[in-house]
Motif scaffolding. Structure first.
Motif, short mmCIF file in Angstrom:
data_model
loop_
_atom_site.label_atom_id
_atom_site.label_comp_id
_atom_site.label_asym_id
_atom_site.label_seq_id
_atom_site.Cartn_x
_atom_site.Cartn_y
_atom_site.Cartn_z
N THR A 87 8.76 -0.30 7.78
CA THR A 87 7.33 -0.24 7.55
C THR A 87 7.02 0.47 6.23
OG1 THR A 87 6.87 -0.24 9.92
CG2 THR A 87 5.13 0.58 8.51
N GLY A 88 7.75 1.54 5.97
CA GLY A 88 7.56 2.28 4.72
C GLY A 88 7.88 1.44 3.49
N ALA A 89 8.93 0.64 3.57
CA ALA A 89 9.28 -0.23 2.44
C ALA A 89 8.16 -1.24 2.17
CB ALA A 89 10.59 -0.96 2.73
N ARG A 90 7.59 -1.81 3.21
CA ARG A 90 6.47 -2.74 3.02
C ARG A 90 5.26 -2.01 2.44
NH1 ARG A 90 8.48 -4.57 8.07
NH2 ARG A 90 6.91 -3.34 9.13
N ASP A 91 5.05 -0.79 2.89
CA ASP A 91 3.90 -0.03 2.40
C ASP A 91 4.07 0.39 0.94
OD1 ASP A 91 2.64 -0.34 4.81
OD2 ASP A 91 3.34 1.57 5.61
N ILE A 92 5.30 0.67 0.52
CA ILE A 92 5.54 0.99 -0.88
C ILE A 92 5.19 -0.21 -1.75
CG2 ILE A 92 7.38 1.41 -2.57
CD1 ILE A 92 8.58 3.36 -0.51
N LEU A 93 5.57 -1.39 -1.29
CA LEU A 93 5.20 -2.60 -2.03
C LEU A 93 3.68 -2.74 -2.11
CD1 LEU A 93 7.82 -5.15 -0.69
CD2 LEU A 93 7.73 -4.10 -2.94
N LEU A 94 3.00 -2.40 -1.04
CA LEU A 94 1.53 -2.45 -1.04
C LEU A 94 0.95 -1.46 -2.04
CD1 LEU A 94 -1.07 -3.52 0.36
CD2 LEU A 94 -0.81 -1.64 1.98
N LEU A 95 1.52 -0.27 -2.10
CA LEU A 95 1.02 0.73 -3.03
C LEU A 95 1.33 0.35 -4.49
CD1 LEU A 95 1.85 4.02 -1.13
CD2 LEU A 95 -0.38 2.97 -1.49
N VAL A 96 2.49 -0.27 -4.72
CA VAL A 96 2.81 -0.74 -6.07
C VAL A 96 1.79 -1.79 -6.50
CG1 VAL A 96 4.50 -2.04 -7.42
CG2 VAL A 96 5.24 -0.12 -6.01
N ALA A 97 1.39 -2.62 -5.55
CA ALA A 97 0.38 -3.63 -5.87
C ALA A 97 -0.95 -2.98 -6.21
CB ALA A 97 0.21 -4.59 -4.69
N ALA A 98 -1.22 -1.79 -5.67
CA ALA A 98 -2.47 -1.08 -5.93
C ALA A 98 -2.35 -0.13 -7.13
CB ALA A 98 -2.89 -0.30 -4.69
N LEU A 99 -1.21 -0.14 -7.83
CA LEU A 99 -0.99 0.76 -8.95
C LEU A 99 -2.04 0.62 -10.05
CD1 LEU A 99 0.88 2.97 -9.85
CD2 LEU A 99 2.32 1.26 -10.94
N PRO A 100 -2.49 -0.57 -10.39
CA PRO A 100 -3.54 -0.65 -11.41
C PRO A 100 -4.80 0.14 -11.02
CG PRO A 100 -2.58 -2.80 -11.08
CD PRO A 100 -2.01 -1.90 -10.02
N ALA A 101 -5.10 0.18 -9.75
CA ALA A 101 -6.26 0.96 -9.30
C ALA A 101 -6.00 2.45 -9.50
CB ALA A 101 -6.55 0.66 -7.83
N THR B 205 -4.11 2.06 5.23
CA THR B 205 -3.31 1.06 5.94
C THR B 205 -1.88 1.54 6.11
OG1 THR B 205 -4.68 -0.73 5.10
CG2 THR B 205 -2.49 -1.32 5.85
N ALA B 206 -1.32 2.11 5.05
CA ALA B 206 0.06 2.62 5.14
C ALA B 206 0.18 3.72 6.18
CB ALA B 206 0.51 3.11 3.77
N ALA B 207 -0.77 4.65 6.19
CA ALA B 207 -0.75 5.74 7.16
C ALA B 207 -0.88 5.20 8.58
CB ALA B 207 -1.86 6.73 6.86
N TYR B 208 -1.78 4.26 8.78
CA TYR B 208 -1.96 3.68 10.11
C TYR B 208 -0.69 2.96 10.56
CZ TYR B 208 -3.17 0.43 13.78
OH TYR B 208 -3.15 -0.28 14.95
N ARG B 209 -0.06 2.20 9.67
CA ARG B 209 1.14 1.44 10.04
C ARG B 209 2.29 2.38 10.42
NH1 ARG B 209 1.91 -3.87 8.22
NH2 ARG B 209 3.89 -3.25 7.31
N GLN B 210 2.41 3.51 9.73
CA GLN B 210 3.45 4.48 10.09
C GLN B 210 3.18 5.07 11.47
OE1 GLN B 210 6.38 5.49 8.60
NE2 GLN B 210 6.01 3.71 7.31
N TRP B 211 1.92 5.42 11.71
CA TRP B 211 1.55 5.95 13.02
C TRP B 211 1.82 4.91 14.11
CZ3 TRP B 211 -2.41 4.08 16.19
CH2 TRP B 211 -2.65 4.83 17.33
N HIS B 212 1.45 3.66 13.83
CA HIS B 212 1.64 2.58 14.81
C HIS B 212 3.12 2.33 15.08
CE1 HIS B 212 1.71 -1.59 16.34
NE2 HIS B 212 0.63 -1.18 16.98
N ALA B 213 3.95 2.34 14.05
CA ALA B 213 5.38 2.14 14.23
C ALA B 213 5.98 3.25 15.10
CB ALA B 213 6.10 2.08 12.89
N ARG B 214 5.55 4.47 14.86
CA ARG B 214 6.06 5.60 15.64
C ARG B 214 5.60 5.52 17.09
NH1 ARG B 214 8.72 9.74 13.84
NH2 ARG B 214 8.83 11.64 15.05
#
Length: 105
Positions: A26-40, A74-83
């Protein structure tokens, strides 16, 4: 999918004793999401005018900031959900007979 041969015994469900594998994936997918948000993020760090915060939030960089907040949330929620999902699976695996589910060490 289970084997349809009645002579083959069913395999038990295996649940890891640690939530680390699920959270790593889940963290690996979220890192990709954050990289996509890097311009922001770059747009946010480039703005330092607190006085025009309201105008800024209404602008394109402000909307990018909102997108970044959503990505982090979203990343925080997904980590909580995975746990939480892992905890539920672990509890079920511990409560069932070994022929149904086992806890991998």
């Amino acid at each position: 999918m289970t084997d349809l041969n009645p002579d083959t015994p069913d395999k038990p469900i295996e649940v890891s004793a640690s939530p680390a594998p699920a959270q790593t994936a889940t963290g690996a997918r979220d890192i990709l999401l954050l990289v996509a948000a890097l311009p922001a993020l770059v747009a946010i760090l480039g703005k330092r005018d607190v006085k025009a915060l309201i105008d800024w939030l209404a602008s394109e960089p402000g909307l990018a900031f909102v997108g970044l907040l959503l990505a982090i949330g979203t990343a925080a929620y997904r980590q909580w959900h995975a746990r939480r999902t892992h905890a539920e699976q672990l509890k079920m695996a511990e409560a069932t007979p070994d022929r149904v589910a086992i806890v991998k060490k």
